[in-house]
Design a protein around this motif. Structure first.
Motif, short mmCIF file in Angstrom:
data_model
loop_
_atom_site.label_atom_id
_atom_site.label_comp_id
_atom_site.label_asym_id
_atom_site.label_seq_id
_atom_site.Cartn_x
_atom_site.Cartn_y
_atom_site.Cartn_z
N ALA A 214 0.82 -1.22 0.00
CA ALA A 214 0.00 0.00 0.00
C ALA A 214 0.85 1.26 0.00
CB ALA A 214 -0.93 0.00 1.21
N LEU A 215 2.11 1.15 0.39
CA LEU A 215 2.99 2.33 0.40
C LEU A 215 3.21 2.86 -1.00
CD1 LEU A 215 5.68 1.21 3.00
CD2 LEU A 215 3.79 2.80 3.36
N THR A 216 3.15 1.98 -1.99
CA THR A 216 3.40 2.40 -3.37
C THR A 216 2.22 2.14 -4.30
OG1 THR A 216 4.43 0.23 -3.80
CG2 THR A 216 5.89 2.04 -3.17
N ASN A 217 1.13 1.60 -3.75
CA ASN A 217 -0.06 1.30 -4.56
C ASN A 217 -1.22 2.15 -4.06
OD1 ASN A 217 -2.36 0.24 -5.78
ND2 ASN A 217 -1.60 -1.86 -5.75
N PRO B 146 -6.14 3.28 0.67
CA PRO B 146 -7.33 3.58 1.49
C PRO B 146 -7.65 2.49 2.51
CG PRO B 146 -7.76 4.09 -0.81
CD PRO B 146 -6.45 3.34 -0.77
N TYR B 147 -7.38 1.22 2.17
CA TYR B 147 -7.68 0.13 3.09
C TYR B 147 -6.69 0.14 4.26
CZ TYR B 147 -10.43 -1.28 -0.91
OH TYR B 147 -11.33 -1.28 -1.96
N ALA B 148 -5.44 0.49 3.98
CA ALA B 148 -4.46 0.60 5.06
C ALA B 148 -4.85 1.72 6.02
CB ALA B 148 -3.07 0.85 4.47
#
Length: 247
Positions: free
Chosen positions: A149-152, A157-159
């Motif tokens: 999630a850091l790069t996607n 939003p889920y993180a």
């Protein structure tokens, strides 16, 4: 007759296959072909439920958030059994005996009620740490998704949603410990006499909740790197010490 397929159940089974692969090989290993092999479906069946690998990853991450939300809701509104720790069976039995009277405050003293509250909140917090195989797998999966999630931007939003969920949970636990009221009573807006509430050395609840959130995040990562029994006992002791500090 044509076979009736529960699409939601199939989507969840596919997502759980993603989790299994992510736990073993990292999220990059969860290709459509690998997921199909993991859950015994064809790649066409996977693509029927999820048009792209991105939509599959998003659903898998969203499902983790849903499952954790459900589990926290359950532990926040019922009397959970204490998580496995280093105490003797007799101590656990005595605590459970007190917890059984939790819905009948007149049956126990103020000191006993506080012991029940502390043990219940401790058990709730320990549910968020990888202290057994099931929770270790869940934490490994979440770590894989959080890293991605850091790069996607599609997963970010889920993180953030999970982070907000845990922040709210920590706040409720801290407010419960400071006030001496069970978290479910706080959520329901109940109150009790200040005379019956134990005193506390607590400071700013928001700062304490942020401290707790950081403590849980740090311990979870530490236990993923060092999952041996000694580190699990140490993590359990740290959570107990935190709870005791608010008494």
């Amino acid at each position: 007759m044509p076979k009736i397929i529960d699409e939601r159940a199939r989507r969840e089974a596919i997502a759980e296959a993603v989790w299994a692969i992510a736990s073993r090989d990292g999220l990059d290993g969860a290709t459509v072909r690998a997921v199909a092999a993991e859950c015994g479906l064809s790649t066409g069946a996977i693509q029927h439920s999820f048009p792209s690998q991105a939509t599959l990853q998003q659903f898998a991450m969203e499902l983790i958030v849903e499952r954790v939300t459900e589990r926290l809701a359950e532990t926040g509104t019922t009397d959970p059994h204490p998580a496995p720790c280093d105490e003797s069976a007799t101590a656990n039995h005595n605590t459970l005996a007190l917890v059984s009277n939790h819905r009948n405050p007149a049956a126990i003293s103020v000191a006993e009620a506080r012991a029940v509250l502390d043990e219940t909140v401790t058990a709730m917090l320990l549910q968020l740490l990888p202290l057994d195989k099931e929770r270790e797998t869940e934490a490994r999966v979440w770590a894989a998704f959080s890293t991605a999630a850091l790069t996607n931007p599609d997963l970010a939003p889920y993180a953030r949603k999970m982070d907000a969920l845990l922040a709210t949970f920590c706040r409720r636990c801290v407010e419960s410990l400071i006030s001496g009221m069970p978290a479910d009573d706080l959520a329901a807006g109940n109150s009790r006499s200040a005379k019956s509430a134990p005193t506390s050395r607590a400071g700013d609840p928001a700062a304490i909740a942020a401290h707790l959130h950081a403590l849980l995040d740090g311990l979870a990562l530490h236990l993923l790197v060092n999952p041996d029994a000694a580190h699990r006992r140490q993590a359990t002791a740290l959570i107990r010490s935190f709870v005791a500090s608010l008494t």
